[in-house]
Design a protein around this motif. Structure first.
Motif, mmCIF file in Angstrom:
data_model
loop_
_atom_site.group_PDB
_atom_site.id
_atom_site.type_symbol
_atom_site.label_atom_id
_atom_site.label_comp_id
_atom_site.label_asym_id
_atom_site.label_seq_id
_atom_site.Cartn_x
_atom_site.Cartn_y
_atom_site.Cartn_z
ATOM 1 N N ILE A 108 7.921 -7.939 4.653
ATOM 2 C CA ILE A 108 7.867 -6.695 3.737
ATOM 3 C C ILE A 108 6.386 -6.279 3.822
ATOM 4 N N LEU A 109 5.939 -5.063 3.298
ATOM 5 C CA LEU A 109 4.777 -4.636 3.240
ATOM 6 C C LEU A 109 4.688 -3.632 2.035
ATOM 7 N N ARG A 110 3.747 -3.721 1.026
ATOM 8 C CA ARG A 110 3.738 -2.827 0.013
ATOM 9 C C ARG A 110 2.306 -2.291 -0.110
ATOM 10 N N TYR A 111 2.139 -1.320 -0.767
ATOM 11 C CA TYR A 111 0.603 -0.780 -0.719
ATOM 12 C C TYR A 111 0.605 0.250 -1.869
ATOM 13 N N ASN A 112 -0.700 0.601 -2.363
ATOM 14 C CA ASN A 112 -0.959 1.595 -3.340
ATOM 15 C C ASN A 112 -2.330 2.487 -3.095
ATOM 16 N N LEU A 113 -2.756 3.315 -3.612
ATOM 17 C CA LEU A 113 -3.823 4.179 -3.464
ATOM 18 C C LEU A 113 -4.811 3.480 -4.515
ATOM 19 N N PHE A 114 -5.825 2.802 -3.836
ATOM 20 C CA PHE A 114 -7.158 2.383 -4.414
ATOM 21 C C PHE A 114 -8.047 3.741 -4.722
ATOM 22 N N LYS A 121 7.721 5.884 -1.244
ATOM 23 C CA LYS A 121 7.692 5.327 0.131
ATOM 24 C C LYS A 121 6.421 4.618 0.256
ATOM 25 N N GLN A 122 6.145 3.514 -0.596
ATOM 26 C CA GLN A 122 4.917 2.908 -0.327
ATOM 27 C C GLN A 122 5.361 1.377 -0.227
ATOM 28 N N GLY A 123 6.417 1.215 0.393
ATOM 29 C CA GLY A 123 6.922 -0.148 0.767
ATOM 30 C C GLY A 123 7.495 -0.201 1.973
ATOM 31 N N TYR A 124 7.394 -1.148 3.102
ATOM 32 C CA TYR A 124 8.305 -1.192 4.265
ATOM 33 C C TYR A 124 9.044 -2.424 4.320
ATOM 34 N N CYS A 160 11.500 0.153 8.276
ATOM 35 C CA CYS A 160 11.827 1.097 7.394
ATOM 36 C C CYS A 160 11.200 1.315 6.004
ATOM 37 N N TYR A 161 11.160 2.354 5.342
ATOM 38 C CA TYR A 161 10.875 2.290 4.068
ATOM 39 C C TYR A 161 11.892 1.487 3.255
#
Length: 145
Positions: free
Chosen positions: A54-60, A40-43, A11-12
């Protein structure tokens, strides 16, 4: 990899996940966590209704998804959960139209072998003062998931 638990849910991240998230992620501020929820950049990965990863991301460069943290609770490592969470993220990014993903890990961490096993290839590194070298790995996505 080990067994797969079919009773998983991804889930987000939501505000209610903050306490669990903070138990695993010591590198993100409250403000940045709120942004991950908002954007909505984390699960959060649940197994048998228990949060375990958990997983998080951003836009490089503002156009390339970059996984900045993947963390599975120690008890659940080496059982395939990390791979399931990465595959979910990759599929999500592909559905949003992205074709290239990045991850990074320090050169003294075993995560580099995990990412390479998932098809990520070395694409650069960074030397920061008093830190092990940071390895960057990338992966081209295909419509084969």
């Amino acid at each position: 990899m080990g067994k797969y638990n079919s009773n998983i849910k991804i889930c987000y991240a939501q505000d209610k996940d903050k306490e669990f998230w903070s138990s695993l992620d010591k590198h993100i501020s409250e403000i940045e966590f709120a942004k991950k929820v908002r954007d909505k950049q984390g699960y959060v990965l649940f197994a048998d209704n228990l949060p375990i990863g958990i997983l998080r991301y951003n836009l490089f460069w503002d156009n390339t998804p970059f996984c900045t943290l993947l963390y599975i609770s120690e008890k659940y490592r080496n059982t395939g959960y990390g791979k399931q969470l990465m595959t979910f993220w990759e599929n999500e990014m592909l559905s949003l139209g992205y074709k290239w993903l990045l991850v990074s890990t320090q050169s003294n961490e075993n995560a580099q072998y995990f990412y390479r096993a998932l098809g990520y290839q070395d694409c650069g590194n960074l030397f920061a003062p008093n830190q092990p070298m940071e390895l960057f790995l990338g992966k081209h996505l295909k419509n084969s998931f």
